[in-house]
Enzyme design. Structure first.
Site, PDB file in Angstrom:
ATOM      1  CB  ILE A 203      39.631  51.621  38.020  1.00 17.51           C
ATOM      2  CG1 ILE A 203      39.169  51.168  39.405  1.00 17.51           C
ATOM      3  CG2 ILE A 203      40.620  52.787  38.147  1.00 17.51           C
ATOM      4  CD1 ILE A 203      40.291  50.723  40.310  1.00 17.51           C
ATOM      5  N   PRO A 204      38.340  53.586  35.285  1.00 19.82           N
ATOM      6  CG  PRO A 204      37.238  55.629  34.990  1.00 19.82           C
ATOM      7  CD  PRO A 204      37.509  54.566  36.030  1.00 19.82           C
ATOM      8  CB  CYS A 205      43.232  53.155  33.448  1.00 23.24           C
ATOM      9  SG  CYS A 205      43.003  51.474  32.868  1.00 23.24           S
ATOM     10  CG  HIS A 206      38.630  53.204  29.440  1.00 22.80           C
ATOM     11  ND1 HIS A 206      38.275  52.467  30.550  1.00 22.80           N
ATOM     12  CD2 HIS A 206      37.555  53.996  29.154  1.00 22.80           C
ATOM     13  CE1 HIS A 206      37.032  52.792  30.908  1.00 22.80           C
ATOM     14  NE2 HIS A 206      36.593  53.715  30.088  1.00 22.80           N
TER      15      HIS A 206
END
Length: 278
Positions: free
Chosen positions: A243-246
């Site tokens: 989950i690409p919260c970056h």
């Protein structure tokens, strides 16, 4: 035994920290190489092997101006997603499926769940990954296995845990391979509120190598004035990288904080930009 890619990442992280501390001086290749105790030629070769691009190009990807440029394109990608368009760089929304835990599983801290967990290495350091029978429920970067397991158990205090690498975890770890053309579907089984699940699902719409803002995410889920709540939900993301919260940064272009360290966030953003050849 640590992989060469993992060892290289630690050197890259040191170099990124040096660059961030001396950004106004615009250090050249020699200066950055010296900061990590390598010759310029060795550093250039090692960096290119890890990042897939030159140090100079990588620095462009993690610069403020590059980030601002990516944010200007966000509406284009939003429109493409809504019309069902896709590309090789838009991968997460194609093969990652989220399933929320039942109210009982959520309320009782994972009671009756059997959670497998294992430790692995990635281009961004050591991590722990865990899964239920339905999908990956947790992934976090941490070089300390004892602490990593304690943090996992705190998320699901009533679950049964067993150290086991299963197929669900293996499929998830394929994400760190350079060739993504044959990736299987990755299934996630997440413990979160309806609002958190909606935020996490929206993160999957951010294309590989691109960036978005907290405000844009808030607007995309119909809560235009909920940037702070969105930020809290993003900060509680239980599955690192998948989950690409970056990919969510501040509206001014600053990368901001990251649960697993701002240096790691910077490294991931640059690495992904190199993957799509920007």
């Amino acid at each position: 035994m640590k992989t060469q890619e993992y060892i290289n990442y630690n050197r890259i992280a040191e170099a990124i920290d040096y660059i961030r501390a001396h950004f106004r001086e615009q250090p050249n290749l020699d200066a950055v190489a010296e900061s990590v105790h390598l010759s310029p030629a060795h550093f250039q070769r090692m960096f290119t092997e890890w990042a897939g691009t030159s140090p100079k190009k990588f620095l462009q990807y993690i610069s403020l101006e590059y980030a601002k440029g990516m944010l200007k394109e966000s509406t284009i990608f939003d429109a493409a997603y809504e019309t069902g368009l896709s590309s090789t760089s838009r991968l997460h929304d194609l093969f990652i499926a989220i399933e929320g835990m039942t109210p009982a599983e959520y309320k009782h801290g994972g009671k009756d769940l059997v959670i497998n967990y294992s430790f692995a290495e990635s281009p961004f350091g050591s991590l722990i990954v865990a899964s239920t029978a339905k999908g990956v429920c947790y992934m976090a970067f941490d070089a300390d296995e004892v602490r990593a397991l304690e943090d996992l158990k705190a998320k699901f205090p009533n679950a049964v845990f067993q150290r086991k690498l299963d197929l669900l975890q293996q499929n998830a770890l394929f994400i760190f391979q350079h060739d993504w053309s044959k990736l299987p579907e990755i299934k996630l089984h997440l413990r979160g509120t309806d609002f958190q699940l909606k935020v996490w699902e929206s993160l999957l719409k951010i294309p590989l190598g691109k960036l978005s803002t907290y405000g844009s995410i808030a607007s995309s889920i119909g809560h235009r004035n909920a940037s702070r709540a969105v930020g809290t939900a993003i900060g509680s993301n239980p599955v690192a990288y998948l989950i690409p919260c970056h990919r969510v940064i501040q509206s001014g272009g600053s990368f901001g904080n990251y649960m697993w360290g701002s240096t790691r966030k910077t490294a991931i953003i640059g690495w992904e930009a190199a993957r799509v050849g920007l």
